[in-house]
Design a protein around this motif. Structure first.
Motif, PDB file in Angstrom:
ATOM      1  N   ARG A 280       0.846  -1.212   0.000  1.00 25.11           N
ATOM      2  CA  ARG A 280       0.000   0.000   0.000  1.00 25.11           C
ATOM      3  C   ARG A 280       0.869   1.244   0.000  1.00 25.11           C
ATOM      4  O   ARG A 280       0.606   2.186  -0.750  1.00 25.11           O
ATOM      5  N   GLU A 281       1.885   1.283   0.837  1.00 27.84           N
ATOM      6  CA  GLU A 281       2.794   2.435   0.853  1.00 27.84           C
ATOM      7  C   GLU A 281       3.481   2.595  -0.502  1.00 27.84           C
ATOM      8  O   GLU A 281       3.675   3.715  -0.968  1.00 27.84           O
ATOM      9  N   ALA A 282       3.862   1.484  -1.107  1.00 27.27           N
ATOM     10  CA  ALA A 282       4.484   1.552  -2.431  1.00 27.27           C
ATOM     11  C   ALA A 282       3.509   2.130  -3.448  1.00 27.27           C
ATOM     12  O   ALA A 282       3.891   2.930  -4.295  1.00 27.27           O
ATOM     13  N   ARG A 283       2.264   1.730  -3.362  1.00 26.29           N
ATOM     14  CA  ARG A 283       1.232   2.243  -4.276  1.00 26.29           C
ATOM     15  C   ARG A 283       1.040   3.745  -4.088  1.00 26.29           C
ATOM     16  O   ARG A 283       0.987   4.498  -5.057  1.00 26.29           O
ATOM     17  N   VAL A 284       0.963   4.196  -2.851  1.00 28.69           N
ATOM     18  CA  VAL A 284       0.810   5.623  -2.564  1.00 28.69           C
ATOM     19  C   VAL A 284       2.023   6.389  -3.087  1.00 28.69           C
ATOM     20  O   VAL A 284       1.881   7.456  -3.697  1.00 28.69           O
ATOM     21  N   ALA A 285       3.200   5.844  -2.870  1.00 26.62           N
ATOM     22  CA  ALA A 285       4.427   6.492  -3.362  1.00 26.62           C
ATOM     23  C   ALA A 285       4.424   6.568  -4.886  1.00 26.62           C
ATOM     24  O   ALA A 285       4.845   7.582  -5.461  1.00 26.62           O
ATOM     25  N   SER A 286       3.931   5.521  -5.539  1.00 25.02           N
ATOM     26  CA  SER A 286       3.890   5.545  -7.006  1.00 25.02           C
ATOM     27  C   SER A 286       2.905   6.589  -7.509  1.00 25.02           C
ATOM     28  O   SER A 286       3.157   7.254  -8.512  1.00 25.02           O
ATOM     29  N   GLU A 287       1.789   6.755  -6.820  1.00 25.08           N
ATOM     30  CA  GLU A 287       0.810   7.771  -7.217  1.00 25.08           C
ATOM     31  C   GLU A 287       1.386   9.176  -7.061  1.00 25.08           C
ATOM     32  O   GLU A 287       1.197  10.030  -7.919  1.00 25.08           O
ATOM     33  N   LYS A 288       2.117   9.402  -5.957  1.00 30.59           N
ATOM     34  CA  LYS A 288       2.748  10.710  -5.764  1.00 30.59           C
ATOM     35  C   LYS A 288       3.808  10.955  -6.838  1.00 30.59           C
ATOM     36  O   LYS A 288       3.898  12.048  -7.394  1.00 30.59           O
ATOM     37  N   LEU A 289       4.592   9.928  -7.124  1.00 34.08           N
ATOM     38  CA  LEU A 289       5.612  10.047  -8.160  1.00 34.08           C
ATOM     39  C   LEU A 289       4.978  10.398  -9.502  1.00 34.08           C
ATOM     40  O   LEU A 289       5.456  11.282 -10.214  1.00 34.08           O
ATOM     41  N   PHE A 290       3.889   9.729  -9.838  1.00 33.55           N
ATOM     42  CA  PHE A 290       3.203   9.992 -11.099  1.00 33.55           C
ATOM     43  C   PHE A 290       2.713  11.441 -11.154  1.00 33.55           C
ATOM     44  O   PHE A 290       2.864  12.114 -12.179  1.00 33.55           O
ATOM     45  N   GLN A 291       2.163  11.936 -10.056  1.00 29.30           N
ATOM     46  CA  GLN A 291       1.712  13.331 -10.000  1.00 29.30           C
ATOM     47  C   GLN A 291       2.888  14.286 -10.180  1.00 29.30           C
ATOM     48  O   GLN A 291       2.779  15.291 -10.898  1.00 29.30           O
ATOM     49  N   ASP A 292       4.005  13.977  -9.533  1.00 32.82           N
ATOM     50  CA  ASP A 292       5.195  14.822  -9.664  1.00 32.82           C
ATOM     51  C   ASP A 292       5.721  14.826 -11.098  1.00 32.82           C
ATOM     52  O   ASP A 292       6.109  15.873 -11.622  1.00 32.82           O
ATOM     53  N   VAL A 293       5.735  13.669 -11.735  1.00 32.82           N
ATOM     54  CA  VAL A 293       6.198  13.571 -13.120  1.00 32.82           C
ATOM     55  C   VAL A 293       5.261  14.358 -14.041  1.00 32.82           C
ATOM     56  O   VAL A 293       5.712  15.106 -14.910  1.00 32.82           O
ATOM     57  N   ALA A 294       3.957  14.213 -13.843  1.00 33.01           N
ATOM     58  CA  ALA A 294       2.987  14.934 -14.664  1.00 33.01           C
ATOM     59  C   ALA A 294       3.168  16.440 -14.500  1.00 33.01           C
ATOM     60  O   ALA A 294       3.120  17.194 -15.480  1.00 33.01           O
ATOM     61  N   ARG A 295       3.404  16.883 -13.282  1.00 31.81           N
ATOM     62  CA  ARG A 295       3.612  18.315 -13.019  1.00 31.81           C
ATOM     63  C   ARG A 295       4.898  18.803 -13.703  1.00 31.81           C
ATOM     64  O   ARG A 295       4.924  19.882 -14.291  1.00 31.81           O
ATOM     65  N   GLU A 296       5.943  18.012 -13.641  1.00 32.55           N
ATOM     66  CA  GLU A 296       7.205  18.376 -14.297  1.00 32.55           C
ATOM     67  C   GLU A 296       7.017  18.513 -15.803  1.00 32.55           C
ATOM     68  O   GLU A 296       7.551  19.434 -16.438  1.00 32.55           O
ATOM     69  N   ILE A 297       6.250  17.613 -16.388  1.00 33.85           N
ATOM     70  CA  ILE A 297       5.966  17.689 -17.829  1.00 33.85           C
ATOM     71  C   ILE A 297       5.208  18.975 -18.149  1.00 33.85           C
ATOM     72  O   ILE A 297       5.524  19.663 -19.117  1.00 33.85           O
TER      73      ILE A 297
END
Length: 47
Positions: free
Chosen positions: A20-37
């Motif tokens: 679950r923590e890994a999933r939450v971390a992946s969602e945050k990472l995806f949001q950060d990547v989308a924002r960077e783009i």
């Protein structure tokens, strides 16, 4: 690209206590990547 996905998943799983923590971390990472783009796209429009 699939290799990178597996690499990132392995990294997140090994650096968290639960899946679950890994999933939450992946969602945050995806949001950060989308924002960077978005930021890079805006920078190109300004130039």
């Amino acid at each position: 690209m699939d290799d990178k996905v597996i690499e990132i998943a392995d990294f997140l799983i090994s650096n968290t206590r639960t899946y679950r923590e890994a999933r939450v971390a992946s969602e945050k990472l995806f949001q950060d990547v989308a924002r960077e783009i978005e930021l890079r796209a805006l920078e190109r429009e300004v130039r």
